[in-house]
Scaffold this motif. Structure first.
Motif, PDB file in Angstrom:
ATOM      1  N   PRO A 391      65.842  20.107  43.841  1.00 11.50           N
ATOM      2  CA  PRO A 391      65.295  20.881  44.958  1.00 11.50           C
ATOM      3  C   PRO A 391      66.048  22.195  45.205  1.00 11.50           C
ATOM      4  N   HIS A 392      67.364  22.149  45.160  1.00 12.14           N
ATOM      5  CA  HIS A 392      68.086  23.393  45.466  1.00 12.14           C
ATOM      6  C   HIS A 392      67.909  24.425  44.359  1.00 12.14           C
ATOM      7  N   MET A 393      67.677  23.957  43.162  1.00 14.07           N
ATOM      8  CA  MET A 393      67.425  24.901  42.063  1.00 14.07           C
ATOM      9  C   MET A 393      66.013  25.486  42.195  1.00 14.07           C
ATOM     10  N   ALA A 394      65.054  24.642  42.572  1.00 11.42           N
ATOM     11  CA  ALA A 394      63.671  25.125  42.739  1.00 11.42           C
ATOM     12  C   ALA A 394      63.630  26.210  43.815  1.00 11.42           C
ATOM     13  N   LEU A 395      64.416  25.988  44.859  1.00 17.05           N
ATOM     14  CA  LEU A 395      64.454  26.971  45.945  1.00 17.05           C
ATOM     15  C   LEU A 395      65.019  28.305  45.450  1.00 17.05           C
ATOM     16  N   LYS A 396      66.100  28.208  44.717  1.00 18.60           N
ATOM     17  CA  LYS A 396      66.708  29.428  44.165  1.00 18.60           C
ATOM     18  C   LYS A 396      65.751  30.119  43.191  1.00 18.60           C
ATOM     19  N   MET A 397      65.007  29.310  42.445  1.00 18.86           N
ATOM     20  CA  MET A 397      64.075  29.877  41.458  1.00 18.86           C
ATOM     21  C   MET A 397      62.995  30.745  42.117  1.00 18.86           C
ATOM     22  N   GLN A 399      63.475  33.031  43.959  1.00 18.51           N
ATOM     23  CA  GLN A 399      63.969  34.405  43.994  1.00 18.51           C
ATOM     24  C   GLN A 399      64.399  34.933  42.629  1.00 18.51           C
ATOM     25  N   VAL A 400      64.292  34.101  41.620  1.00 18.50           N
ATOM     26  CA  VAL A 400      64.739  34.521  40.282  1.00 18.50           C
ATOM     27  C   VAL A 400      63.663  35.371  39.609  1.00 18.50           C
ATOM     28  N   GLU A 401      64.077  36.532  39.132  1.00 18.30           N
ATOM     29  CA  GLU A 401      63.107  37.445  38.510  1.00 18.30           C
ATOM     30  C   GLU A 401      63.337  37.618  37.020  1.00 18.30           C
ATOM     31  N   HIS A 402      64.558  37.422  36.571  1.00 21.58           N
ATOM     32  CA  HIS A 402      64.873  37.721  35.168  1.00 21.58           C
ATOM     33  C   HIS A 402      65.335  36.465  34.442  1.00 21.58           C
ATOM     34  N   LEU A 403      65.076  36.469  33.138  1.00 23.83           N
ATOM     35  CA  LEU A 403      65.484  35.352  32.287  1.00 23.83           C
ATOM     36  C   LEU A 403      66.972  35.040  32.445  1.00 23.83           C
ATOM     37  N   SER A 404      67.804  36.078  32.436  1.00 22.65           N
ATOM     38  CA  SER A 404      69.261  35.878  32.543  1.00 22.65           C
ATOM     39  C   SER A 404      69.635  35.129  33.815  1.00 22.65           C
ATOM     40  N   GLU A 405      68.933  35.430  34.892  1.00 28.96           N
ATOM     41  CA  GLU A 405      69.235  34.749  36.167  1.00 28.96           C
ATOM     42  C   GLU A 405      68.877  33.270  36.065  1.00 28.96           C
ATOM     43  N   LEU A 409      71.452  30.120  36.405  1.00 26.28           N
ATOM     44  CA  LEU A 409      71.224  29.020  37.342  1.00 26.28           C
ATOM     45  C   LEU A 409      71.289  27.676  36.605  1.00 26.28           C
ATOM     46  N   LEU A 410      70.665  27.620  35.435  1.00 30.37           N
ATOM     47  CA  LEU A 410      70.706  26.378  34.644  1.00 30.37           C
ATOM     48  C   LEU A 410      72.148  26.007  34.323  1.00 30.37           C
ATOM     49  N   GLN A 411      72.938  27.003  33.959  1.00 30.71           N
ATOM     50  CA  GLN A 411      74.340  26.760  33.602  1.00 30.71           C
ATOM     51  C   GLN A 411      75.165  26.370  34.830  1.00 30.71           C
ATOM     52  N   THR A 412      74.922  27.018  35.927  1.00 32.77           N
ATOM     53  CA  THR A 412      75.771  26.814  37.102  1.00 32.77           C
ATOM     54  C   THR A 412      75.458  25.502  37.815  1.00 32.77           C
ATOM     55  N   CYS A 413      74.179  25.132  37.841  1.00 36.07           N
ATOM     56  CA  CYS A 413      73.772  23.949  38.623  1.00 36.07           C
ATOM     57  C   CYS A 413      73.193  22.821  37.771  1.00 36.07           C
ATOM     58  N   GLY A 414      72.987  23.061  36.484  1.00 39.65           N
ATOM     59  CA  GLY A 414      72.244  22.094  35.676  1.00 39.65           C
ATOM     60  C   GLY A 414      73.101  20.988  35.093  1.00 39.65           C
TER      61      GLY A 414
END
Ligand code: GUN
Ligand code: ZN
Length: 434
Positions: A391-397, A399-405, A409-414
């Motif tokens: 859920p917290h990743m979906a929320l952040k997503m 606002q994510v606009e670029h592949l790098s972001e 996110l995957l690296q930081t929270c996955g």
């Protein structure tokens, strides 16, 4: 095995990113298709009706909006240490003596080894890892158990029996002759079978006598195309001990150099406390320094200096080092790697991270045409990543606009929960959550 077409957002690296915005370093297809058949990638490109012509009878698997990438590669991990993970110790030598050298003795029992080998492969797949360079125990039966399991699953794996003939409990010691004979027999039995590769594995200079080092050198001379894996310059206490054991050699890397164990197929775990001379030796021989961030932080060994090694063109891999390492996940590993480098004032961009866990590690293993890529002809070892899995990743997503972001996110929270699927040789291999 029918052909499959995986539809989704496709990402594969073609070069090492030169910075955070190096868009030439990868191929990204927003609505892409990866066609797999007979364990290989047949084609990759835009999703359109034409894709069906490549494989008219293929099963279509729609992974949208998830990311389809090459399976992750782990260049240093110990399968007999599954039950060592999370063990409390003051430093490396205490950790080895108190837990690891006790636990590894259980691998004399082939049944135990077989059970752990199976659970180990389950974990790798759960976390999206499709290839690893694996240390077994000193017992040949531990190597047989591991390779048998990997073969059953048709996984591309590198592994070897640790050679160790001093400074460990009796139950973990071979002799120079036995170390040589057993390694040679295992190498001849398994190397090149299916997708399996052997690694000559003198554990580290501290647990091998001069005579054993010479025997390891004999093996490397006889089988120059086989991998070599070992540890070097992980902790200060270890380095001091090695200096006492090999007083006539210039330094720790110098031990492996002296016995002819360096080269482009040599993987050296840790490489933290390095002298300029040692770095030059790695660079000249094309040996690989393997960065093991979760392990280095957990054991308190030190901070890997990526920029210093890169400045000397040392080849670099990245790895979990379970059970010194604390996670099977290459995402968690690169997250900790990022933090280690932040503490050193060094940058590690998301593109660089995802390059490292795929094509970068494939290059470290000299397997870049086979794994770590989605180019046609490569093995169909694939991971599907869902950045909205939590859920917290979906929320952040939102606002994510670029592949790098998204990658960051995957690296930081996955962790394993963002691995929607793992394909091994073209077959879905991740057990669905119960
Ligand atoms: N050095 C020698 N053996 C080992 C091991 O099993 N783990 C780690 N982290 N370092 C080692
Ligand atoms: Zn290790």
């Amino acid at each position: 095995m029918t052909a499959k077409i995986l539809r989704g957002r496709v990402l594969t690296f073609i070069a090492e990113p030169s910075g955070a915005d190096d868009h030439e370093s990868y191929r990204y297809i927003e609505d892409g298709a990866v066609v797999v058949d007979q364990g290989r990638i047949v084609s990759v490109g835009e999703w359109n009706e034409g894709v069906r012509l490549v494989a008219p009878k293929a099963e279509i698997i729609d992974h949208r909006p998830n990311l389809i990438m090459p399976g992750f590669i782990d260049t240093h991990i110990h399968y007999p240490q599954m039950q060592v993970i999370g063990s409390y110790a003051k430093d490396l030598l205490e950790w080895l003596n108190t837990y690891t050298f006790v636990e590894e003795q259980r691998f004399a029992d082939a049944e135990h080894a077989a059970r752990i080998a199976s659970l180990f492969c389950d974990e790798l797949v759960r976390y999206g890892t499709t290839t690893a360079a694996v240390y077994c125990s000193v017992h040949p039966q531990s190597v047989d158990a591991f390779f048998a399991e990997a073969k059953k699953r048709d996984m591309r794996m590198i592994a070897g029996k640790v050679m160790m003939d001093r400074n460990a409990p009796q139950g973990l010691l071979d002799t120079p002759r036995r170390g040589y004979d057993e390694s040679k027999a295992l190498l001849e039995k398994w190397d090149g079978v299916g997708r399996l590769h052997y690694a000559i594995t003198p554990r580290f200079a501290l647990t091998s006598t001069h005579a054993q080092m010479e025997m390891a050198q004999d093996l490397v001379r006889e089988f120059p195309d086989v991998y070599v894996q070992t540890h070097v310059n992980e902790s200060l206490g270890e380095i001091e001990f090695v200096r006492e054991l090999f007083p006539n050699l210039p330094d720790y890397v110098g031990v492996y150099e002296h016995y002819g164990l360096l080269g482009p197929r040599t993987l050296l775990g840790h490489c933290i406390h390095m002298t300029d001379r040692e770095i030059a030796a790695l660079s000249e021989t094309g040996s690989v320094a393997v960065f093991c961030p979760t392990s280095n932080l957990f054991i308190g060994s030190g901070l890997f200096d990526r920029e210093r090694l890169m400045a000397s063109n040392v080849r670099i891999g990245v790895a979990t080092d379970v059970g010194g390492g604390t996670s099977y996940s290459m995402l968690r590993t690169l997250d900790e790697g990022y933090k280690v480098l932040q503490l050193r004032g060094q940058r590690l961009s998301p593109l660089e991270s995802f390059f490292m866990m795929t094509l970068g590690n494939a290059r470290a293993l000299l397997l870049e045409h086979t794994i770590g890529t989605l180019e046609p002809g490569a093995d169909a070892d694939i991971v599907v990543l869902d950045a909205r899995a939590l859920p917290h990743m979906a929320l952040k997503m939102e606002q994510v606009e670029h592949l790098s972001e998204e990658l960051f996110l995957l690296q930081t929270c996955g962790d394993d929960r963002v691995i929607a699927q793992t394909y091994v040789a073209g077959e879905a291999a991740k057990t669905p959550p119960s």
